[in-house]
Write a protein that holds these residues in place. Sequence first.
Motif, short mmCIF file in Angstrom:
data_model
loop_
_atom_site.label_atom_id
_atom_site.label_comp_id
_atom_site.label_asym_id
_atom_site.label_seq_id
_atom_site.Cartn_x
_atom_site.Cartn_y
_atom_site.Cartn_z
N GLN A 147 9.35 -4.82 -2.58
CA GLN A 147 9.07 -5.79 -1.53
C GLN A 147 10.35 -6.47 -1.03
O GLN A 147 10.38 -7.02 0.07
CB GLN A 147 8.09 -6.85 -2.05
N ASN A 182 8.14 -1.04 8.67
CA ASN A 182 6.81 -0.65 9.14
C ASN A 182 6.20 0.44 8.25
O ASN A 182 5.01 0.41 7.91
CB ASN A 182 6.88 -0.16 10.59
N ASP A 211 5.22 -1.26 4.95
CA ASP A 211 3.98 -2.05 5.11
C ASP A 211 2.76 -1.13 5.20
O ASP A 211 1.69 -1.43 4.65
CB ASP A 211 4.07 -2.92 6.36
N TYR A 212 2.92 0.01 5.89
CA TYR A 212 1.80 0.95 6.01
C TYR A 212 1.42 1.53 4.64
O TYR A 212 0.24 1.62 4.29
CB TYR A 212 2.17 2.07 6.98
N MET A 215 2.02 0.16 1.68
CA MET A 215 1.45 -0.90 0.85
C MET A 215 -0.01 -1.18 1.24
O MET A 215 -0.85 -1.48 0.38
CB MET A 215 2.27 -2.18 0.98
N LYS A 216 -0.30 -1.08 2.50
CA LYS A 216 -1.66 -1.36 2.96
C LYS A 216 -2.63 -0.24 2.60
O LYS A 216 -3.77 -0.50 2.19
CB LYS A 216 -1.63 -1.56 4.47
N MET A 217 -2.22 1.03 2.73
CA MET A 217 -3.13 2.15 2.56
C MET A 217 -3.22 2.64 1.12
O MET A 217 -4.14 3.36 0.77
CB MET A 217 -2.69 3.32 3.45
N THR A 218 -2.25 2.25 0.26
CA THR A 218 -2.27 2.71 -1.13
C THR A 218 -3.16 1.78 -1.96
O THR A 218 -3.02 0.56 -1.87
CB THR A 218 -0.86 2.74 -1.73
N GLY A 255 -4.71 -0.55 -4.92
CA GLY A 255 -4.02 -1.44 -5.84
C GLY A 255 -4.42 -1.26 -7.28
O GLY A 255 -3.95 -1.98 -8.16
N LYS A 276 1.32 2.43 -6.12
CA LYS A 276 1.89 1.09 -6.24
C LYS A 276 2.44 0.85 -7.65
O LYS A 276 1.89 1.39 -8.63
CB LYS A 276 0.85 0.03 -5.92
#
Length: 622
Positions: free
Chosen positions: A123, A145, A148-149, A151-154, A156, A181
Amino acid sequence: MRRKTLSKQIYMYFLIVIVLSLVSIGTFSYVQSSQALDSQVRQYMEQMIDSANYQTDLYLQSYELLSNAFSSNSDVRAFMEIKPDDAYEYYNYSTTIKKFAEASVQSVVTLYKQLNMIYVVGQHGRSVIYENQNFFNFEPVLDKNTFDYLMKMTPGNGRIALFNMSISKVDQGSVVTMARKVRGPSYGDANRGIVAIEIKLAELAKAWDRVSLGKEGFFFIVDDTGKYIYPSSMSNRQAGDELSALVLGSGNHTFIHKFENEERMFVSRKSSYSDWNLVASMPVEELRRPANTIRTTTLIVGIVTLAIALYLAFRFGRSIVAPIRGLKDSMRETEKGNWQYIDDENNRTDEIGGLIHSYNLMVTRLSDMIERVYQVELEQQKNALELGQSELERQRAEFQTLQLQINPHFLYNTLETINCYAIVQDSREINEIVEAMAFMLRYSVQTNLEEITVANELNHVRNYMIILQHRTGSDFEIDVAVPPSLLLENMVRLTLQPLIENIFQHAFPDGVEPHHYIRIDARKENGLFQVFIEDNGVGMKPAKLEELRMKLEQNRLAEKDEMKGARRGGIGLMNVHRRIQMVFGEAYGLSIDSKPGQGTRMTMTMPQTVKPKLRGREQQGT
């Protein structure tokens, strides 16, 4: 109206039977073979796609192990906590991580060529990128970008995610990214970054290229968002189009779809590991090409077979019609008084040969008989002059009686001649009546009481029913419930038909109604063979039943004096009873049970397998 000849009718019947048979067999074989071939091709495609699915999952699982090693590595986890401006820590951890990556990749030879790169990013914005076999003079950079993509689609929860992307523009469309992650050094910390592995699709495609789908077949992969993963020729198609929607909606099923103006079969399998949909496609026309070959072959063979069969039918029809025409011409000459014989040059031994022989025999006997009659007539004329008018009348009566004494063989031949005329004139009713009458007469004149089979007696009843139905003009069926195993059991000749005739005369005095029935059954039990004839007619009154049972117990045939004043039905029952006893012995015979308004049940009881006693007595008498 044009007259139909027998040869044309036979030819038409043969044509109908042959065409129906060929069409039925051809259609059935084509449909069955098409279904079998479709099923085999579908199974083959399903097996191929299942194998590719298994190889793909196995392949990706090996990279998941590598991802697990990176996400659990202490240096990777510690890298997530460094300060963005700490150059020393970044250099230290990036060097260590790259060495770990190189050692991990080289330790597993199978991963060496397929791996494109591994990168770790936190991060804080700092990343470590390991490029395997890097031949390019640039350093890939992971922008914010993209991070962020990822982190959003993987997910947790530690699960991996697959993306059709690359941080290198050169590798876009040729690699797939596996991302996971990573938490910080403390297990309670939140996710701090991403570990991503880029895998070359070219190497992975070698497993997919083993899917052999013929010249026109192809293989492709669609992810769970409807985006085309493989091959590169499909990547220019819009995600979520009609084909990808059908694939996602079909799950693990097979469907037919028109693709690029061609009807094709698609077999889809969804990978539970990667959420990819592996699809195999083949043209329907190619799938059904073997079936079309079978259809063409069947059609050619059917046409050749039809031509041969029609030729044989023509020859067969001529072989039957020619002697019948000769017989018809000879009979016309006989009608004119010309006793014309038929020459059987081929010495035929079939039914037609027998008919010709019978006709010649009939002509011979008729010629002799007429000659004798002529001589007798001359004698009668002389005697009439001598004995007077009364004596002349008596001689004429005797002459008329003599004319009626034609032997049964002549009568059989005459009936067969009438039957031939009925066939030629296409009169089905006369044909049925004459055939039934001929069989009944031939069966009845055999005066011996030897055993015959149940099937013979049932056939005699059938002929009787044919004549009865034509006489009364109404249809009525007899329910035969005799088990097939008992049809060849022995019984006495001419015992079943008189009982049936008795039922029609006495059980249904007001005529046969739709609710009436006559049932014939049989069974073997305790060494006895019994035949049951049952009806639901008016039945018998107790007094009449008792009188009939007493007559049956007297064990004798009906006398002539009794026949004058008695009804024929009772006489028939007593004669059937006594004739069974004369053949099988006093312990067997006919028994009757009846209730007024409920019907009558007659039972013929005979032994299972016993030689008739009448034969033994005759032998002793001789």
